[in-house]
Design an enzyme around this catalytic site. Structure first.
Site, PDB file in Angstrom:
ATOM      1  N   ASP A  88       2.176   2.739  -4.718  1.00 39.62           N
ATOM      2  CA  ASP A  88       1.053   1.793  -4.781  1.00 39.62           C
ATOM      3  C   ASP A  88       0.179   1.961  -3.545  1.00 39.62           C
ATOM      4  O   ASP A  88       0.617   2.495  -2.521  1.00 39.62           O
ATOM      5  CB  ASP A  88       1.532   0.335  -4.904  1.00 39.62           C
ATOM      6  N   GLU A 152       5.004  -1.956  -2.333  1.00 36.24           N
ATOM      7  CA  GLU A 152       5.159  -2.021  -0.870  1.00 36.24           C
ATOM      8  C   GLU A 152       4.006  -2.787  -0.241  1.00 36.24           C
ATOM      9  O   GLU A 152       4.194  -3.588   0.661  1.00 36.24           O
ATOM     10  CB  GLU A 152       5.248  -0.615  -0.270  1.00 36.24           C
TER      11      GLU A 152
HETATM   12  N1  BES Z   1       2.823   2.557   5.812  1.00 38.33           N
HETATM   13  C1  BES Z   1       2.461   1.236   6.188  1.00 38.33           C
HETATM   14  C2  BES Z   1       3.168   0.750   7.424  1.00 38.33           C
HETATM   15  C3  BES Z   1       2.961   1.537   8.683  1.00 38.33           C
HETATM   16  C4  BES Z   1       1.796   2.245   8.930  1.00 38.33           C
HETATM   17  C5  BES Z   1       3.933   1.541   9.618  1.00 38.33           C
HETATM   18  C6  BES Z   1       1.633   2.948  10.103  1.00 38.33           C
HETATM   19  C7  BES Z   1       3.778   2.210  10.804  1.00 38.33           C
HETATM   20  C8  BES Z   1       2.622   2.936  11.036  1.00 38.33           C
HETATM   21  C9  BES Z   1       2.759   0.302   5.027  1.00 38.33           C
HETATM   22  O1  BES Z   1       2.312   0.812   3.804  1.00 38.33           O
HETATM   23  C10 BES Z   1       2.014  -0.978   5.209  1.00 38.33           C
HETATM   24  O2  BES Z   1       0.816  -0.955   5.241  1.00 38.33           O
HETATM   25  N2  BES Z   1       2.726  -2.075   5.285  1.00 38.33           N
HETATM   26  C11 BES Z   1       2.120  -3.345   5.325  1.00 38.33           C
HETATM   27  C12 BES Z   1       3.135  -4.404   5.069  1.00 38.33           C
HETATM   28  C13 BES Z   1       3.038  -5.102   3.778  1.00 38.33           C
HETATM   29  C14 BES Z   1       3.977  -6.244   3.663  1.00 38.33           C
HETATM   30  C15 BES Z   1       1.681  -5.414   3.280  1.00 38.33           C
HETATM   31  C16 BES Z   1       1.535  -3.612   6.672  1.00 38.33           C
HETATM   32  O3  BES Z   1       2.069  -3.141   7.677  1.00 38.33           O
HETATM   33  O4  BES Z   1       0.510  -4.278   6.720  1.00 38.33           O
HETATM   34 MN    MN Z   2       2.861   2.730   3.543  1.00 39.47          MN
HETATM   35 MN    MN Z   3       0.106   0.380   3.706  1.00 35.68          MN
END
Ligand code: BES
Ligand code: MN
Ligand code: MN
Length: 454
Positions: A88, A152
Site C-alpha cells: 500500500d 502499513e
Molecule cells: N517506511 C515508512 C517508515 C520509515 C521511513 C521509517 C523512513 C524509517 C525511515 C513507513 O511506510 C511509514 O511511513 N510509516 C508511517 C507509520 C504509519 C502508522 C502511518 C510513518 O512513519 O508515518
Molecule cells: Mn514504508
Molecule cells: Mn510510509
C-alpha cells in the site's frame, strides 16, 4: 554469487518493468475510493511471488486490505527468513505539485519517480527479485516466508491480528525488512530503531453555527483561534512538549551512546540548504540526528475549519479541526500517550469551546540490538556490496508491526533499507534510485548466504 549477479544483470530491464507495473496501481490504503486498486496490487504481488518460485502463495483476507503470504521451505534445518513489506502507498495529494503523474512511473536522472517507488513497492519488490534470482540459479540457501501487507500506511491493525492468529505459519529465525533509509549511497547503514506513533484528530466546537465575524466577533470564542493557542501551548520556548507526564517513560541515552551517535556523518549546513530553511527548529539541547530519532515529537499534520475558498468570507466558524501526531521513543506507550494527550487537551480547553479527541492509529517504538547473528549477516552482506561496514543508526519513522514481531513472534527485525531520506516518501515527486533498487537486489542474496553459514 557470480551466477546470481549474472542473472540480475541479464534481467535488469524486466526487473524494472515489473516494478513499474506495480507502481501504476494506485494502491492507496487510506482512501476507500482506491479499494479495488489495493486489491489489484495484492493480486499482482501474489502472481509475482508465484512466478518467482514461491509456494503456498495466498491472498489472506482481513477486515481491511488483504495480506499476501507465500513461502519456500527448502530444508527445515536451515534458517528461516520472514520477509515483511507493504504494497500500500500514501495518498498522492497534492497531485498538482508532482512534476510527473504519481502513478505513471518514469526514470529521470537515475531515479524512478512514482508514489510508492521508495515506500515501499520498490523496496519490498527487491526481495521478490532477489528471491527469484536465488531460486532460478539454484542458490537459495535459507527458507523464506513472505508477508506483504496492504495497511502499513494506516497503522497495520489487521496485520497485528493476522500475526497473532498465525504464529506457527510465521515461525522464523528473523524478520527482514527494507522500508528505511541508508545514510547515503556511499555510507551504508542499518536501522536499529524506529519511533512509535500516537495519532489523534481533534475537533473544537465554539458557537452552534457559523456566525458573522463582525456581528459576533469580539465576544464569541473563535474555535480556530482557540485551537491555535492550545496547540501553541503544547510546546514551550525550548520546543519541549508540555503535556504533563509526556517524558516520564523516555529512556535517556548515556553520554557514551550520544557520543557514538555524534560520530555519524551529518552536515547541518547541507541539511538546511537541501530543505531551504534558515535554521533547524528542534528541541533545545539535542542534535538534529537526536531530535529525529531518540527524542519524541508533537506535530500538527493538518489543520482546517472556517472558510478556505477563493477570496474572503467574513465568518466566525463553529468548528476547527486538526490532525496531530506524536512520535514516540522507548519506553513510551502509545495508548498511555494518547490518554495523556486527551486529558491535557481537555484540561486546557477554555469553557468557550467543547473539544473532542479521536485517536487514529498508533504503534510502539522499537530498538534492535547489533549483537546477534542475523545483524552480523546483514552487516557482512553490505560490506560485500558497498565495500564498507554499515553504520547502525536509529531512524525517526515508524513501522508499527516491528514491535509486534518481537512481542508476538519473539523475532528480531533486520531493517536493511536502501532508500534515502531525500527520496521524498509521502511527498510529491517521491522517487527511488535505480542504483538503490539494484543494490538491494544484489545485497539481499548476500544476507541469505551469510545467514546460512552461521
Ligand atoms: N517506511 C515508512 C517508515 C520509515 C521511513 C521509517 C523512513 C524509517 C525511515 C513507513 O511506510 C511509514 O511511513 N510509516 C508511517 C507509520 C504509519 C502508522 C502511518 C510513518 O512513519 O508515518
Ligand atoms: Mn514504508
Ligand atoms: Mn510510509
Amino acid at each position: 554469487m557470480e551466477k546470481i549477479n549474472e542473472y540480475i544483470e541479464n534481467n535488469r530491464e524486466r526487473f524494472l518493468e515489473e516494478l513499474f507495473e506495480l507502481l501504476r496501481i494506485p494502491s492507496v490504503s487510506a482512501d476507500p475510493q482506491f479499494n479495488d486498486d489495493v486489491r489489484r496490487a495484492a493480486e499482482m504481488v501474489q502472481q509475482r511471488l508465484v512466478e518467482a518460485g514461491a509456494e503456498n502463495v495466498e491472498i489472506c483476507e482481513t477486515e481491511g486490505h488483504p495480506i499476501v503470504y507465500g513461502d519456500k521451505i527448502i530444508d527445515p534445518s536451515k534458517p528461516t527468513v520472514l520477509v515483511y513489506g507493504h504494497y500500500d502507498v500514501q495518498p498522492a495529494d497534492p497531485i498538482e505539485l508532482w512534476t510527473s503523474p504519481p502513478f505513471e512511473p518514469v526514470i529521470k536522472d537515475g531515479n524512478i519517480f512514482a508514489r510508492g517507488s521508495a515506500d515501499d513497492k520498490g523496496q519490498f519488490y527487491m526481495h521478490v527479485k532477489a528471491f527469484e534470482a536465488m531460486v532460478k540459479t539454484g542458490n537459495l540457501d535459507c527458507n523464506v516466508k513472505f508477508m506483504i501487507e496492504g495497511e502499513e500506511e494506516v497503522g497495520s491493525d489487521n496485520l497485528g491480528i493476522f500475526v497473532h492468529d498465525n504464529k506457527e505459519r510465521l515461525a522464523a529465525d528473523v524478520v527482514l525488512v527494507s522500508d528505511t533509509s541508508l545514510i547515503a549511497n556511499d555510507i551504508p547503514s542499518i536501522s536499529v530503531g524506529l519511533r512509535g506513533l500516537s495519532y489523534v484528530e481533534v475537533e473544537v466546537t465554539g458557537p452552534n453555527r457559523d456566525l458573522h465575524s463582525g456581528v459576533y466577533g469580539g465576544a464569541v470564542g473563535n474555535p480556530i483561534n482557540i485551537l491555535a493557542k492550545m496547540i501553541a501551548s503544547m510546546t514551550d520556548e525550548n520546543n519541549h512538549i508540555t503535556i504533563p507526564g509526556f517524558y516520564d517513560k523516555v529512556v535517556n541515552l548515556s553520554d557514551a551512546e550520544r557520543a557514538e551517535m555524534a560520530q555519524i556523518p551529518f552536515s547541518q549546513e547541507e541539511y538546511q540548504n537541501e530543505l531551504q530553511i534558515g535554521e533547524t527548529y528542534g528541541e533545545k539541547g539535542y542534535t538534529v540526528l537526536e531530535q529525529t530519532s531518540i527524542r519524541p515529537t508533537l506535530d500538527v499534520n493538518g489543520i482546517w475549519g472556517g472558510y478556505t475558498g477563493e477570496g474572503a468570507k467574513t465568518v466566525l466558524p463553529s468548528k476547527a479541526f486538526a490532525k496531530i501526531s506524536m512520535r514516540l521513543v522507548p519506553d513510551q506507550q502509545t495508548d498511555e500517550i494518547t490518554e495523556l494527550f486527551r486529558n491535557h487537551f481537555k484540561a486546557i480547553a477554555p469553557p468557550a469551546v467543547k473539544v473532542e479527541v479521536r485517536p487514529h492509529h498508533g504503534g510502539q517504538p522499537a530498538v534492535i540490538p547489533t549483537n546477534f547473528p542475523a545483524y552480523q549477516a546483514a552487516s557482512q552482506a553490505m560490506v560485500d556490496t558497498f565495500g564498507k561496514k554499515p553504520i547502525p543508526q536509529r531512524g525517526g519513522g515508524s513501522i508499527p508491526i516491528v514491535a509486534l514481531f518481537e512481542e508476538a513472534l519473539g523475532l528480531k527485525t533486520i531493517l536493511m533499507g536502501f532508500g534515502l531520506d531525500t527520496d521524498d516518501i509521502h511527498s510529491p515527486d517521491e522517487h527511488y534510485g535505480v542504483f538503490n533498487y539494484f543494490k538491494g537486489i544484489e545485497t539481499i542474496p548476500r544476507f541469505y548466504h551469510h545467514l546460512a553459514r552461521q
